[in-house]
Design an enzyme around this catalytic site. Structure first.
Site, PDB file in Angstrom:
ATOM      1  N   GLY A  81       0.833  -1.202   0.000  1.00 46.32           N
ATOM      2  CA  GLY A  81       0.000   0.000   0.000  1.00 46.32           C
ATOM      3  C   GLY A  81       0.870   1.255   0.000  1.00 46.32           C
ATOM      4  O   GLY A  81       0.569   2.237  -0.689  1.00 46.32           O
ATOM      5  N   CYS A 325       4.805   7.169  23.190  1.00 47.25           N
ATOM      6  CA  CYS A 325       5.679   6.144  23.773  1.00 47.25           C
ATOM      7  C   CYS A 325       5.536   4.810  23.040  1.00 47.25           C
ATOM      8  O   CYS A 325       6.359   3.915  23.210  1.00 47.25           O
ATOM      9  CB  CYS A 325       5.381   6.008  25.249  1.00 47.25           C
ATOM     10  SG  CYS A 325       3.678   6.305  25.670  1.00 47.25           S
TER      11      CYS A 325
END
Lengths: 380, 82
Positions: A81, A325
């Site tokens: 993609g 994070c």
């Protein structure tokens, strides 16, 4: 978790990350396995194995064209993609070099679009979005004047909000529109008005390693990369014929199933949104109505996204997060940031063909206490 | 930012804290100042730029804006509203 403490086997994971990758559709598996034996030849050769491979490739192209509502000669299979995004956006950009070089995109495009735009070295300009993540059309149109190409996704991959692609396309004065449809293709019909578009087979239950580049008939497109002498001159490298055929079979099956599946998913997502909103200090984001049927995103104040992903994984749930994070870049999601949504403590839940009501109920059962435990760890 | 500097009642040093710790500190100390006063969060973590305004929106406080601390670190200003 408690199961390990009691010595009982860990339950099978409940996979709630279909928007990252949908498990292989049974129809694709069958077709892929058969094609592995029949589609090994070089589709450019004139011998029988070559002709057989060529036939399968042309068949895959025709089936994908029908599934996406386009002409077969508008379909190119790419390596992924991302590759289709790069070729679609950059090919339109290159063909417009004499007119303009600037690229305009929404602030919430996939990083594949942003990286491709940056790679050109030309100016690129992000149009802002509203709190749901929908691009502000006047802001986009104001930037589009004199641009080489405008990139607008069909629907956002992180928050599910659909974009007004057709409305924008109707109002662009001759500037070609590139549409990243990787998050929606197969699941929902493509909007009209784009000049080139990209899709990704593993997001609809096809095999990984198959992207689809669509270039409308009559649109000016020039390859941004070195050419190759293959079947289709919009791509390069030896064709993965079995995977293309598997992708086509999955698409055909998914399109046939989607009316009922989407209705089921949309109802489950409505339930998730309502249930999650009852957890204190929670930001449920994305358009509640004009959205992808299978995807929902929310963020919890004071919760570390990575800790939340691990805590839910230990309880048997596979979910994605856009929090800093959890990202390789350690930067917060540019999508959530552009929307003004809370970027930490983020969860993206997405439903697949095999997701059951019981999976969703089990998730909603453990989520409040999981969030409460993580907040208690920091004294909030 | 604004031409007239805001009177800051309390400044929280959240330098080198990773998200969501600056927001947790903000929540812990929001009650330490009087309603209408301004609390400043000094944070180097890039998520704070988005999450301080989001916290204000979610908790009903006013996000005043961003300036810089004396050492040039980004500083985010919040007016306690409730």
């Amino acid at each position: 978790m408690t199961n390990a403490a009691q010595g009982s086997p860990t339950p099978p994971p409940r996979y709630l990350d279909a928007a990252s990758s949908e498990p292989l559709h049974p129809a694709a598996r069958e077709t892929l396995l058969a094609a592995l034996d029949q589609g090994y030849g070089d589709p450019r050769r004139l011998h029988r194995p070559g002709r057989s491979a060529r036939l399968l490739l042309d068949n895959a192209r025709a089936v994908v064209a029908e599934g996406l509502g386009v002409r077969p000669d508008e379909v190119t299979f790419t390596a992924s993609g991302t590759d289709a995004v790069h070729r679609g956006l950059l090919g339109l950009h290159r063909a417009r070099a004499r007119v303009g070089r600037r690229i305009v995109h929404t602030a919430v495009e996939h990083s594949a679009v942003l990286h491709a735009a940056a790679w050109t070295g030309d100016d690129h300009d992000a149009a802002p979005v509203d709190a749901h993540g929908r691009v502000l059309v006047p802001e986009l149109l104001a930037r589009a004047d004199g641009a080489a190409v405008v990139a607008v996704q069909a629907a956002n991959h992180e928050v599910g909000t659909t974009q007004p692609v057709s409305e924008i396309a109707d109002r662009l004065d001759g500037v070609p529109l590139f549409m990243d449809a990787c998050a929606s293709a197969g699941r929902t019909p493509l909007p009209h008005g784009w000049s080139a578009a990209a899709a990704s087979a593993h997001k609809w239950g096809g095999p990984a390693g198959v992207g689809v580049l669509l270039v409308r008939k009559g649109v000016r497109w020039s390859s941004p990369f070195p050419r190759d002498d293959r079947v289709d001159d919009r791509t390069s490298g030896f064709e993965n014929v079995p995977a293309a055929l598997g992708a086509a079979a999955a698409l055909q099956a998914v399109v046939a199933e989607r009316a009922s599946l989407n209705a089921r998913h949309a109802a489950l997502v409505d339930r998730v949104r309502a249930s999650v909103a009852r957890i204190p200090d929670t930001d449920v984001v994305g358009d509640p109505v004009d959205r992808l049927p299978h995807l929902v995103t929310f963020s919890f104040l004071y919760v570390d996204g990575e800790a939340l992903v691990h805590a839910l994984d230990r309880r048997g749930f596979g979910i994605a997060s856009g929090s800093a994070c959890t990202a390789s870049t350690l930067a917060p999601s540019h999508v959530l940031a552009a929307m003004g949504a809370l970027t930490h403590g983020n969860v993206r839940l997405s439903l697949g063909r095999n997701t059951t009501e019981a999976d969703v109920d089990a998730f909603l059962e453990v989520l409040p206490s999981t969030v409460a435990d993580l907040r208690a760890d920091v004294g909030l | 930012m604004t031409s007239r500097p805001e009177e800051v009642a309390l400044e929280l040093d959240c330098r080198a804290m990773m998200c969501p710790l600056p927001i947790i500190e903000l929540a812990r100390h929001a009650g330490d100042i009087a309603v209408g006063h301004v609390l400043a969060v000094v944070a180097t973590d890039v998520a704070a730029r988005h999450d301080v305004p989001a916290w204000c929106r979610m908790r009903g406080h006013e996000y005043v804006g961003e300036d810089v601390a004396t050492d040039g670190a980004p500083r985010f200003l919040v007016r306690r509203a409730v």
